[in-house]
Motif scaffolding. Structure first.
Motif, PDB file in Angstrom:
ATOM      1  N   CYS A  15       1.045  -1.112  -0.118  1.00 43.66           N
ATOM      2  CA  CYS A  15      -0.091  -0.245   0.019  1.00 43.66           C
ATOM      3  C   CYS A  15       0.801   1.045  -0.056  1.00 43.66           C
ATOM      4  CB  CYS A  15      -1.035   0.010   1.149  1.00 43.66           C
ATOM      5  SG  CYS A  15      -2.226  -0.986   1.065  1.00 43.66           S
ATOM      6  N   TYR A  17       3.822   1.675  -1.138  1.00 40.33           N
ATOM      7  CA  TYR A  17       4.477   1.617  -2.680  1.00 40.33           C
ATOM      8  C   TYR A  17       3.342   2.233  -3.521  1.00 40.33           C
ATOM      9  CZ  TYR A  17       6.295   0.517  -7.021  1.00 40.33           C
ATOM     10  OH  TYR A  17       6.693   0.403  -8.145  1.00 40.33           O
ATOM     11  N   ALA A  18       2.330   1.621  -3.587  1.00 35.96           N
ATOM     12  CA  ALA A  18       1.224   2.223  -4.410  1.00 35.96           C
ATOM     13  C   ALA A  18       0.917   3.515  -4.496  1.00 35.96           C
ATOM     14  CB  ALA A  18      -0.047   1.303  -4.375  1.00 35.96           C
ATOM     15  N   CYS A  19       0.665   4.187  -2.992  1.00 37.01           N
ATOM     16  CA  CYS A  19       0.235   5.418  -2.542  1.00 37.01           C
ATOM     17  C   CYS A  19       1.335   6.078  -3.049  1.00 37.01           C
ATOM     18  CB  CYS A  19       0.026   5.381  -1.320  1.00 37.01           C
ATOM     19  SG  CYS A  19      -0.609   7.064  -0.732  1.00 37.01           S
ATOM     20  N   GLU A  21       3.974   5.962  -5.482  1.00 42.46           N
ATOM     21  CA  GLU A  21       4.011   5.909  -6.696  1.00 42.46           C
ATOM     22  C   GLU A  21       3.118   6.711  -7.472  1.00 42.46           C
ATOM     23  OE1 GLU A  21       6.673   5.273  -8.511  1.00 42.46           O
ATOM     24  OE2 GLU A  21       7.774   4.784  -6.641  1.00 42.46           O
ATOM     25  N   PHE A  22       1.966   6.657  -6.762  1.00 42.89           N
ATOM     26  CA  PHE A  22       0.655   7.207  -7.540  1.00 42.89           C
ATOM     27  C   PHE A  22       0.819   8.672  -7.287  1.00 42.89           C
ATOM     28  CE2 PHE A  22      -3.483   9.513  -6.938  1.00 42.89           C
ATOM     29  CZ  PHE A  22      -3.976   9.281  -8.196  1.00 42.89           C
ATOM     30  N   SER A  51       1.903   9.756   1.755  1.00 49.39           N
ATOM     31  CA  SER A  51       1.729   8.380   1.785  1.00 49.39           C
ATOM     32  C   SER A  51       1.781   7.765   3.266  1.00 49.39           C
ATOM     33  CB  SER A  51       2.706   7.872   1.009  1.00 49.39           C
ATOM     34  OG  SER A  51       2.479   6.289   0.949  1.00 49.39           O
TER      35      SER A  51
END
Length: 104
Positions: A15, A17-19, A21-22, A51
């Motif tokens: 989570c 990482y995804a947040c 990178e977004f 994040s």
């Protein structure tokens, strides 16, 4: 208990990482590095802080909803997960920023 902690750490890392990178894509970090933007480091730190706040907030909300008192563990897992990505982004900035400056 240890299995849930390991699973929680894995989910927190994914989570985070995804947040992160977004947020970095939305803030156009790669373009800023290539253009030698003045505030590139500030963007990296701000995206990682946002994040962390989001992942930590969700983690603490889940701990609160379950009724368990593991707030310190949830915060520690979120700090470790976000520190991993912060280190990666700072290394990429350190590695690419001077090189791009000399190539242009």
């Amino acid at each position: 208990m240890v299995g849930w902690l390991v699973m929680g750490f894995f989910v927190a890392v994914v989570c985070a990482y995804a947040c992160t990178e977004f947020l970095l894509v939305q803030l156009e970090m790669q373009r800023r590095i290539l253009d030698r933007g003045v505030r590139t480091l500030v963007v990296i730190l701000a995206a990682n802080l946002a994040s962390f706040a989001l992942v930590c907030g969700v983690g603490i909300a889940i701990v609160l909803a379950t009724g368990a008192g593991y707030y310190l563990y949830a915060t520690l897992v979120c700090v470790c997960a976000q520190a991993l990505w912060l280190g990666q982004h700072l290394w990429a900035y350190y590695r690419d920023h001077p090189r791009l400056h000399y190539e242009q």
